[in-house]
Design an enzyme around this catalytic site. Sequence first.
Site, PDB file in Angstrom:
ATOM      1  N   TYR A 288       0.830  -1.212   0.000  1.00 53.29           N
ATOM      2  CA  TYR A 288       0.000   0.000   0.000  1.00 53.29           C
ATOM      3  C   TYR A 288       0.858   1.254   0.000  1.00 53.29           C
ATOM      4  O   TYR A 288       1.695   1.452   0.889  1.00 53.29           O
ATOM      5  CB  TYR A 288      -0.857  -0.037   1.254  1.00 53.29           C
ATOM      6  CG  TYR A 288      -2.097   0.821   1.245  1.00 53.29           C
ATOM      7  CD1 TYR A 288      -3.315   0.277   0.869  1.00 53.29           C
ATOM      8  CD2 TYR A 288      -2.075   2.132   1.670  1.00 53.29           C
ATOM      9  CE1 TYR A 288      -4.475   1.040   0.905  1.00 53.29           C
ATOM     10  CE2 TYR A 288      -3.228   2.908   1.701  1.00 53.29           C
ATOM     11  CZ  TYR A 288      -4.423   2.348   1.320  1.00 53.29           C
ATOM     12  OH  TYR A 288      -5.576   3.109   1.361  1.00 53.29           O
TER      13      TYR A 288
ATOM     14  N   TYR B 296      -6.506   6.329  -6.546  1.00 60.56           N
ATOM     15  CA  TYR B 296      -6.680   5.999  -5.131  1.00 60.56           C
ATOM     16  C   TYR B 296      -8.008   5.317  -4.883  1.00 60.56           C
ATOM     17  O   TYR B 296      -9.063   5.905  -5.071  1.00 60.56           O
ATOM     18  CB  TYR B 296      -6.590   7.263  -4.269  1.00 60.56           C
ATOM     19  CG  TYR B 296      -6.372   6.914  -2.823  1.00 60.56           C
ATOM     20  CD1 TYR B 296      -5.143   6.464  -2.380  1.00 60.56           C
ATOM     21  CD2 TYR B 296      -7.411   6.982  -1.899  1.00 60.56           C
ATOM     22  CE1 TYR B 296      -4.930   6.097  -1.068  1.00 60.56           C
ATOM     23  CE2 TYR B 296      -7.206   6.625  -0.579  1.00 60.56           C
ATOM     24  CZ  TYR B 296      -5.967   6.185  -0.171  1.00 60.56           C
ATOM     25  OH  TYR B 296      -5.771   5.823   1.139  1.00 60.56           O
TER      26      TYR B 296
END
Lengths: 138, 418
Positions: free
Chosen positions: B299, B349
């Site tokens: 991430y 995102y």
Amino acid sequence: MAKRPQPRFPEPHTEPFWEGAKQGELRYQRCAACEGVVFYPRQHCPACGADELEWLVSKGEGTVYTFSVVRQNRMPGFIDLGAYSVAYVDLDEGFRMMSGVIGVENPTTDIAIGQRVRVEFEEQEEGEYPIPLFRPIG
Amino acid sequence: MTPAADADATAPRYLRDRYAIVGVGETTYTRGSNLSTRALGTWAVKNAMEDAGIPAAELDGMMSYSNNDSTPSPMIAGDLGLRLNFYMDVYGGGSSSEALVGLAMGAIEAGMCNAVAIFRSMNGYSQVRIGGTGARARAPVAGDALHTTPYGWFSAGQNFSPSFMRHMYDYGTTPEQLAMVKVIHSEHASNNPKAYYRQRVTVDDVLNSRMIVKPLRLLDCCVETDNATALIVTRAERAGDYRHRSPRVLGVAGRVCKPRSDMHFQHGPISTVAGRYIRDIIWPNAGVGPEDIDLTGAYDAFTFTTMLQLEDYGFCAKGEGGDYVSSGVMRLGGERPNNTSGGHLCEGYTHGMNMIIENVRQLRGEVDDSCPLDGRGHRLHTYDYSEGGCRQVRDANVSMNLGWAMPGTGSSLVMRRG
């Protein structure tokens, strides 16, 4: 004068902390059962579960464990501050507190991990509760 | 004790190999979608269904996560003509997608439904921005916010940066090393026609970008975009009914926390993140170790989150994350590429879901780069990773996703080629 956000009450478990700030005291808790230091204020000791927590007053001195510097924040209360620091301070009594370091010319370059700091209570333009922040010692 | 402490790592336990991700789909990654999260979510789930070739009658479960900035499953299901036997919409951002794959497996295992679509839909640029304005800015200063808000601690960058600063102090990690995360992900994004930012950047570009929250510069921070993403989970034995050679789930860990998740920073070392605890669950459950992983999806809300996780999962020794991320291991063509889509720093995102989608496509050998298609619609990968070229990892057999919520909480998903 700063315009940081004020706490909103009623807030049974943390109100004594903020009342302390009004009197220039940095208050923390200690468990009557296991003598563990407790911060941020709460109802139960997170170490042993006992619910008898006594209030103590910190000497207000500690060491910067880590920090960052927010270069700008458009939120009300911070928009006028310009660059400001967020710091985690290890108080000598054994608890770590989120706060900030003030009183340096340039927060981006003048704050360091390991710096010794002392609490001071910054009066706010609006509201009766000053905010506990830290200033380098010496 | 960890849940896997009594497990025999050689035995297929914890549903290892029993579930598959049979479909993935997304919308375009954009700013200013001019669409509701309902429309975006419907579009993404529809694409995942078409990708799988699953008929509406066989998709009877749905899950989603959001920060109250999305549309619940029943609306999306209605728009798609699905009749659900199970749905659950949970609160959460990063690290939710891996955890929800595990929960979907549990729901199917319990006989509650047969297949679950998981989606994340967000107008992360044009509506609720994660970067500290919008809904967060209006939250009242009460309850837990009392120990954070007066100090100006709101956004993700403000929340995480003290951990990053301490890591640099403890281990001598440098901004130049971290900049390489963005550099490498931008190289990957340049080979991803879907990516929002496809331009390659240099270390100097990162270091010369303006400081946002020390030590984060603008290019250390991910992009904010409007988009929805979706995937479909079902039993491995049904995977053959659908279009692709679908990756199998080897193991999952969800929302694993450091001690004292209320204020993890009070219980150092702060430069250790949840991966330190996740690894004790995920490696035995998946039956593999770091040396078996061909590609990662660590991430990248920030360059630092990628590094801290890879380090604490054991891909390198503690404190050597700076060397790991700047060594070229994570590059396409390197030993273990990371975020081959460009990730949150470049592609878009979506709170982790797009990195699972990317790894599913990688394990199929069907990454959607610009390589030519054969007559049956399969990519003829060139493995030329130069700009605008291929981004398929050669011999991608086992992948890992390392989901980040905050320094103290994370999730993980290990998959293998189907």
